[in-house]
Write a protein that holds these residues in place. Structure first.
Motif, PDB file in Angstrom:
ATOM      1  N   PRO A  69       0.827  -1.215   0.000  1.00  0.00           N
ATOM      2  CA  PRO A  69       0.000   0.000   0.000  1.00  0.00           C
ATOM      3  C   PRO A  69       0.853   1.255   0.000  1.00  0.00           C
ATOM      4  CG  PRO A  69       0.053  -0.977   2.176  1.00  0.00           C
ATOM      5  CD  PRO A  69       0.766  -1.931   1.274  1.00  0.00           C
ATOM      6  N   ALA A  70       0.198   2.350  -0.353  1.00  0.00           N
ATOM      7  CA  ALA A  70       0.886   3.639  -0.401  1.00  0.00           C
ATOM      8  C   ALA A  70       1.166   4.145   1.009  1.00  0.00           C
ATOM      9  CB  ALA A  70       0.037   4.655  -1.163  1.00  0.00           C
ATOM     10  N   LEU A  71       2.320   4.765   1.166  1.00  0.00           N
ATOM     11  CA  LEU A  71       2.663   5.404   2.430  1.00  0.00           C
ATOM     12  C   LEU A  71       2.158   6.845   2.418  1.00  0.00           C
ATOM     13  CD1 LEU A  71       6.311   4.093   2.859  1.00  0.00           C
ATOM     14  CD2 LEU A  71       4.257   3.256   3.989  1.00  0.00           C
ATOM     15  N   PRO A  72       1.924   7.474   3.569  1.00  0.00           N
ATOM     16  CA  PRO A  72       2.114   6.928   4.909  1.00  0.00           C
ATOM     17  C   PRO A  72       0.963   6.029   5.320  1.00  0.00           C
ATOM     18  CG  PRO A  72       1.278   9.163   5.074  1.00  0.00           C
ATOM     19  CD  PRO A  72       1.509   8.903   3.605  1.00  0.00           C
ATOM     20  N   MET A  73       1.190   5.194   6.324  1.00  0.00           N
ATOM     21  CA  MET A  73       0.187   4.224   6.730  1.00  0.00           C
ATOM     22  C   MET A  73      -0.904   4.817   7.608  1.00  0.00           C
ATOM     23  SD  MET A  73       0.886   1.638   5.057  1.00  0.00           S
ATOM     24  CE  MET A  73      -0.275   0.488   5.771  1.00  0.00           C
ATOM     25  N   ASN A  74      -0.837   6.116   7.917  1.00  0.00           N
ATOM     26  CA  ASN A  74      -1.942   6.718   8.648  1.00  0.00           C
ATOM     27  C   ASN A  74      -3.095   7.103   7.718  1.00  0.00           C
ATOM     28  OD1 ASN A  74      -0.290   8.802   7.551  1.00  0.00           O
ATOM     29  ND2 ASN A  74      -1.232  10.294   8.903  1.00  0.00           N
ATOM     30  N   GLN A  75      -2.960   6.797   6.433  1.00  0.00           N
ATOM     31  CA  GLN A  75      -4.049   7.011   5.484  1.00  0.00           C
ATOM     32  C   GLN A  75      -4.910   5.759   5.352  1.00  0.00           C
ATOM     33  OE1 GLN A  75      -2.007   8.172   1.880  1.00  0.00           O
ATOM     34  NE2 GLN A  75      -2.096  10.338   2.419  1.00  0.00           N
ATOM     35  N   PHE A  76      -6.196   5.955   5.023  1.00  0.00           N
ATOM     36  CA  PHE A  76      -7.067   4.841   4.693  1.00  0.00           C
ATOM     37  C   PHE A  76      -6.560   4.218   3.394  1.00  0.00           C
ATOM     38  CE2 PHE A  76      -9.298   6.935   7.849  1.00  0.00           C
ATOM     39  CZ  PHE A  76     -10.562   6.415   8.104  1.00  0.00           C
ATOM     40  N   GLN A  77      -6.526   2.905   3.335  1.00  0.00           N
ATOM     41  CA  GLN A  77      -5.998   2.208   2.171  1.00  0.00           C
ATOM     42  C   GLN A  77      -7.137   1.606   1.349  1.00  0.00           C
ATOM     43  OE1 GLN A  77      -2.798   2.309   1.356  1.00  0.00           O
ATOM     44  NE2 GLN A  77      -2.298   3.467   3.212  1.00  0.00           N
ATOM     45  N   PRO A  78      -7.231   1.936   0.051  1.00  0.00           N
ATOM     46  CA  PRO A  78      -8.330   1.392  -0.764  1.00  0.00           C
ATOM     47  C   PRO A  78      -8.139  -0.093  -1.040  1.00  0.00           C
ATOM     48  CG  PRO A  78      -6.795   2.641  -2.128  1.00  0.00           C
ATOM     49  CD  PRO A  78      -6.340   2.833  -0.716  1.00  0.00           C
ATOM     50  N   VAL A  79      -9.178  -0.868  -0.804  1.00  0.00           N
ATOM     51  CA  VAL A  79      -9.174  -2.293  -1.117  1.00  0.00           C
ATOM     52  C   VAL A  79     -10.076  -2.564  -2.318  1.00  0.00           C
ATOM     53  CG1 VAL A  79      -9.698  -4.603  -0.230  1.00  0.00           C
ATOM     54  CG2 VAL A  79      -8.704  -2.875   1.282  1.00  0.00           C
ATOM     55  N   ALA A  80     -11.200  -1.850  -2.377  1.00  0.00           N
ATOM     56  CA  ALA A  80     -12.102  -1.954  -3.530  1.00  0.00           C
ATOM     57  C   ALA A  80     -12.691  -0.568  -3.772  1.00  0.00           C
ATOM     58  CB  ALA A  80     -13.209  -2.968  -3.278  1.00  0.00           C
ATOM     59  N   ARG A  81     -12.669  -0.144  -5.025  1.00  0.00           N
ATOM     60  CA  ARG A  81     -13.214   1.169  -5.384  1.00  0.00           C
ATOM     61  C   ARG A  81     -14.711   1.059  -5.624  1.00  0.00           C
ATOM     62  NH1 ARG A  81      -9.457   5.209  -4.279  1.00  0.00           N
ATOM     63  NH2 ARG A  81      -7.389   4.565  -4.991  1.00  0.00           N
ATOM     64  N   GLY A  82     -15.440   2.131  -5.323  1.00  0.00           N
ATOM     65  CA  GLY A  82     -16.869   2.148  -5.562  1.00  0.00           C
ATOM     66  C   GLY A  82     -17.435   3.522  -5.295  1.00  0.00           C
ATOM     67  N   LEU A  83     -18.605   3.786  -5.868  1.00  0.00           N
ATOM     68  CA  LEU A  83     -19.245   5.093  -5.723  1.00  0.00           C
ATOM     69  C   LEU A  83     -20.661   4.970  -5.179  1.00  0.00           C
ATOM     70  CD1 LEU A  83     -18.092   6.709  -9.103  1.00  0.00           C
ATOM     71  CD2 LEU A  83     -17.156   7.133  -6.821  1.00  0.00           C
TER      72      LEU A  83
END
Length: 306
Positions: A169-183
């Motif tokens: 995943p993208a750093l920094p790890m204090n961000q929410f990490q996308p697992v599945a995109r949706g609207l």
């Protein structure tokens, strides 16, 4: 995840001889590689977790970088006072690794289960809390914990549920990490072992919903959370932890101030287990298995105001 934990810890220790591993008489097989490659950086402090945390604080003051490993029921729950006074109060660079969080040590009963560790540690000032969902998040969280040079609690739950990411995943790890995109109007927010459950619910019945993993419980990215909330009518928060003081509570606290939205908290209610059983059984008893979690989501969606 356990292999990623061992590999990352070995890599950090080989790069920095000041990295030390302290364990309370746990994880011998897990640390075979560490003891073989970094034998002088390994300390078995015995079944005396309070003393072990005090030892880690002293070593940190002397310039070492201690990683303290134990079961989450003992590190941090048994040693909250020592974490508060010996480590966090003076902002010492100690990483506390609590393994088997949630119901992993199921048959050992309440004494070895940990569904209150996030709540216990969230209120300690200056203590970062990571809760990785897979090996990618775990490795990134450990590297960031080492780099930030402050007190950290690393929560590790069920280790064999598979990856939720295909790449680091993208750093920094204090961000929410996308697992599945949706609207869609429903958004899933989960941490640790429950990210897999959230993804399974999304794939089975809510393909237009986004799924976010939260590897950092504290600090939580409030700005990113508000943006997620603005695009949703229902936030479904899943965690293998008490609904009191955990991720769902943190999400509700932020949203109540900055963008009120319906928050469904799927976690452990305010009670102990009624029976002893397997990990699968305990998830079912507490309504955290896939079927019960899906039913809770369906019910909340059905009752959304038009």
């Amino acid at each position: 995840m356990r292999a990623a934990f061992s590999d990352t810890l070995v890599a950090l220790a080989k790069a920095d001889p000041n990295v030390l591993l302290l364990t309370g008489d746990h994880g011998y097989a897990l640390f075979d590689a560490f003891r073989a490659q970094c034998p002088d950086q390994y300390i078995n402090a015995g079944i005396a977790e309070q003393n072990m945390v005090g030892m880690a604080a002293g070593l940190a003051r002397a310039g070492f970088r201690p990683f303290v490993y134990g079961l989450a029921a003992f590190v941090p729950v048994r040693v909250v006072e020592q974490i508060k006074l010996d480590i966090a109060h003076d902002d010492l660079p100690v990483v506390l690794c609590g393994d088997g969080a949630g119901f992993v040590y199921s048959h050992l009963g309440t004494s070895h289960q940990s569904t209150e560790d996030i709540a216990c540690t969230r209120a300690i000032p200056g203590l970062t809390i990571y809760s990785p969902a897979d090996r990618f998040e775990l490795a990134a969280c450990m590297e960031q914990a080492y780099a930030q040079k402050g007190p950290v609690y690393m929560r590790m739950g069920k280790a064999d549920l598979g990856d939720v990411h295909t790449l680091p995943p993208a750093l920094p790890m204090n961000q929410f990490q996308p697992v599945a995109r949706g609207l869609g109007p429903v958004t899933f927010i989960a941490t640790g072992s429950m990210v897999r459950t959230a993804l399974d619910i999304q794939e089975a019945g809510y393909p237009d919903a986004a799924v976010w993993s939260v590897p950092s419980i504290k600090p939580i990215d409030e700005n990113q959370l508000v943006e997620i909330a603005r695009g949703s009518r229902l936030l479904c928060v899943l965690e293998e932890h008490s609904v009191i003081g955990g991720l769902g509570a943190a999400v509700a606290e932020v949203c109540s101030i900055h963008h009120p939205v319906r928050v469904l908290r799927i976690g452990v209610n305010d009670r102990f287990s009624h029976h002893c059983g397997s990990y699968k059984y305990l998830l079912q008893e507490h309504g955290l298995d896939l079927s019960a979690a899906r039913a809770a989501v369906d019910h909340a969606v059905a009752n959304l105001q038009p």
